[in-house]
Design an enzyme around this catalytic site. Structure first.
Site, mmCIF file in Angstrom:
data_model
loop_
_atom_site.group_PDB
_atom_site.id
_atom_site.type_symbol
_atom_site.label_atom_id
_atom_site.label_comp_id
_atom_site.label_asym_id
_atom_site.label_seq_id
_atom_site.Cartn_x
_atom_site.Cartn_y
_atom_site.Cartn_z
ATOM 1 N N LYS A 212 41.500 44.771 48.862
ATOM 2 C CA LYS A 212 41.337 44.070 47.594
ATOM 3 C C LYS A 212 42.656 44.005 46.830
ATOM 4 O O LYS A 212 43.055 42.936 46.381
ATOM 5 C CB LYS A 212 40.284 44.764 46.729
ATOM 6 C CG LYS A 212 39.169 45.433 47.485
ATOM 7 C CD LYS A 212 38.052 44.509 47.867
ATOM 8 C CE LYS A 212 37.164 45.196 48.877
ATOM 9 N NZ LYS A 212 35.867 44.654 49.078
ATOM 10 N N ALA B 241 38.649 52.017 46.819
ATOM 11 C CA ALA B 241 38.803 50.698 47.438
ATOM 12 C C ALA B 241 39.300 49.655 46.443
ATOM 13 O O ALA B 241 39.582 48.522 46.834
ATOM 14 C CB ALA B 241 37.461 50.255 48.028
ATOM 15 N N TRP C 46 27.638 52.052 47.575
ATOM 16 C CA TRP C 46 27.889 50.895 48.454
ATOM 17 C C TRP C 46 26.912 50.993 49.642
ATOM 18 O O TRP C 46 26.852 52.047 50.299
ATOM 19 C CB TRP C 46 29.339 50.963 48.938
ATOM 20 C CG TRP C 46 29.782 49.815 49.792
ATOM 21 C CD1 TRP C 46 29.603 48.489 49.547
ATOM 22 C CD2 TRP C 46 30.504 49.913 51.025
ATOM 23 N NE1 TRP C 46 30.181 47.756 50.545
ATOM 24 C CE2 TRP C 46 30.740 48.600 51.470
ATOM 25 C CE3 TRP C 46 30.985 50.980 51.792
ATOM 26 C CZ2 TRP C 46 31.419 48.314 52.639
ATOM 27 C CZ3 TRP C 46 31.665 50.704 52.956
ATOM 28 C CH2 TRP C 46 31.881 49.390 53.380
ATOM 29 N N ASP D 136 36.214 57.663 47.858
ATOM 30 C CA ASP D 136 36.385 56.307 48.371
ATOM 31 C C ASP D 136 37.093 55.523 47.276
ATOM 32 O O ASP D 136 36.540 55.331 46.187
ATOM 33 C CB ASP D 136 34.998 55.710 48.686
ATOM 34 C CG ASP D 136 35.099 54.342 49.346
ATOM 35 O OD1 ASP D 136 36.214 53.772 49.391
ATOM 36 O OD2 ASP D 136 34.064 53.825 49.809
HETATM 37 C C1 LMR Z 1 31.540 44.572 48.895
HETATM 38 O O1 LMR Z 1 30.991 45.621 48.499
HETATM 39 O O2 LMR Z 1 31.121 43.444 48.606
HETATM 40 C C2 LMR Z 1 32.787 44.678 49.723
HETATM 41 O O3 LMR Z 1 33.147 46.019 49.874
HETATM 42 C C3 LMR Z 1 32.701 43.943 50.988
HETATM 43 C C4 LMR Z 1 31.832 44.608 51.988
HETATM 44 O O4 LMR Z 1 32.303 44.837 53.109
HETATM 45 O O5 LMR Z 1 30.659 44.887 51.700
#
Ligand code: LMR
Length: 394
Positions: free
Chosen positions: A243, A210, A127, A208
């Site tokens: 989410k 999420a 991410w 993590d």
């Molecule tokens: C994403 O990866 O799109 C989500 O986790 C939202 C974000 O805050 O980036």
């Protein structure tokens, strides 16, 4: 003094949200930010959340401060949801945070406090905000191999070889399920091997998580996390309710620090409270309270689980539909990985130029690394996307 400021790089995911909003085309398709959308393009408030909000409005008689780590009932309910008794409750220190991002950020600060020289191993790719926050805090980052561009699965040999170079005092950041941005995940035997390497090297894992409930189901998605926390001496877990409860803007997350080796829970707990105090004092309460109400009321919980399961099934259905359509149009199985991936995202595996072309020519928005939010699709847009992918020669 502010003339010294320099323009900071825009967040690639959030930049896309703005671009999509400004695009006047009626048939544009948003596969950018990780937000669930139903077949009509709406991100609904879940039924159980609405019901809990109603009750809360009727019954809440004070909004006085909670505690620096949030309401302990929230921590109890979330620890049960994520860990389900994998380790004794007494081994877990926990603090509510503003969303999963807040939990990740507090984790990084905790790591820095505990060991200023810690390196954090991150999957390549991960991410983007993991990287951004680590850079911001000046924490050394070591990418480990993860995504195999050929198979669109996990380069597991590469991953394991890279993780073996971690040492005690380092942290290995893992995605508990539904890897963001690729959608490619470890199987159970591979998790066992990763646990083995963590025990060998003495590096501390950080998970993590999420997207619990978006991949193979609430328990299946947490199975690796549960196995790991029970096996290692210590572990950090950053969980998000954004989410799976659909409460994105309420900023609801929990940071957990597990210590199985000694009696460090009280010290860990007071450190988490201290870190919250330094950054924002008390964590947001509204979302955390709703989650607690839902998880502790059997009827609300059952309704939430059933709606979450519908969401998961609809994403799986979209994955299969897209893979089938691409198989039909390309007359090959080369897009079969889309049905194998799990969670909200899949990395298509194409160049930023192609991603740009899809946006310009077809109004299809995906992140530059070709991450697609599968939940952004619907029955009408699956064939449009498939045709655009084939037409572009991907
Ligand atoms: C994403 O990866 O799109 C989500 O986790 C939202 C974000 O805050 O980036």
């Amino acid at each position: 003094m502010f003339e010294t400021l320099q323009q900071q790089p825009a967040d690639k995911i959030l930049e896309l949200v703005a671009m999509y909003r400004e695009d006047p085309r009626a048939d544009k398709v948003d596969l950018g930010v990780g937000v669930y959308k139903d077949a009509t393009g709406l991100t609904p408030v879940m039924r159980a959340v609405k019901a809990a909000e109603h009750t809360l409005w009727e019954t809440q008689d004070s909004k006085v401060y909670t505690g620096l780590a949030g309401d302990p009932a929230f921590a109890d309910a979330m620890i049960d949801l994520v860990l389900s008794g994998a380790v004794p409750r007494a081994n877990v220190a926990a603090a509510a945070t503003p969303g999963g991002t807040g939990a990740v950020r507090q984790s990084f600060e905790l790591i820095q406090m505990a060991n200023a020289g810690a390196r954090v191993f991150v999957s390549n790719p991960t991410w983007p905000n993991h990287i951004s926050m680590l850079n911001y805090l000046g924490i050394e980052m070591v990418p480990y191999r993860y995504f195999d561009e050929e198979t669109r699965g996990v380069d597991f040999d590469g991953m394991l070889a890279d993780l073996k170079t971690a040492r005690k005092g380092d942290v290995v950041l893992l995605h508990g399920c539904c890897h963001n941005p690729t959608g490619a995940n470890l199987n159970s035997a591979e998790w066992d091997a990763v646990i083995g390497v963590l025990l060998e090297t003495g590096a501390t894992p950080m998970i993590d998580i999420a997207y619990q409930g978006f991949g193979d189901g609430l328990d299946a998605d947490a199975a690796a996390t549960r196995k790991l926390v029970a096996a290692v001496p210590e572990c950090i877990i950053a969980a998000s309710c954004s989410k799976n409860f659909g409460i994105y803007r309420e900023r609801t997350g929990l940071l957990m620090v597990v210590n199985n080796a000694g009696d460090a829970t009280a010290l860990n707990q007071s450190t988490l409270a201290y870190l919250n105090r330094q950054n924002f004092s008390f964590p947001p309460d509204h979302g955390a309270r709703l989650v607690t109400m839902i998880l502790t009321d059997p009827a609300l919980r059952a309704d939430w689980q059933s709606e979450l399961e519908d969401v998961r099934q609809s994403m799986l259905g979209l994955r299969t539909a897209l893979a089938d359509e691409l198989q039909r149009l390309s007359n090959s199985d080369r897009f079969g990985f889309l049905a194998q991936h799990r969670g909200m995202f899949s990395r298509l595996g194409t160049t930023p130029e192609m991603v740009e072309k899809l946006r310009k020519d077809h109004g299809i928005y995906m992140v530059g690394d070709s991450r697609m939010n599968i939940a952004g699709l619907n029955a009408q847009t699956v064939p449009i996307l498939a045709k655009a992918i084939i037409d572009a020669g991907i």
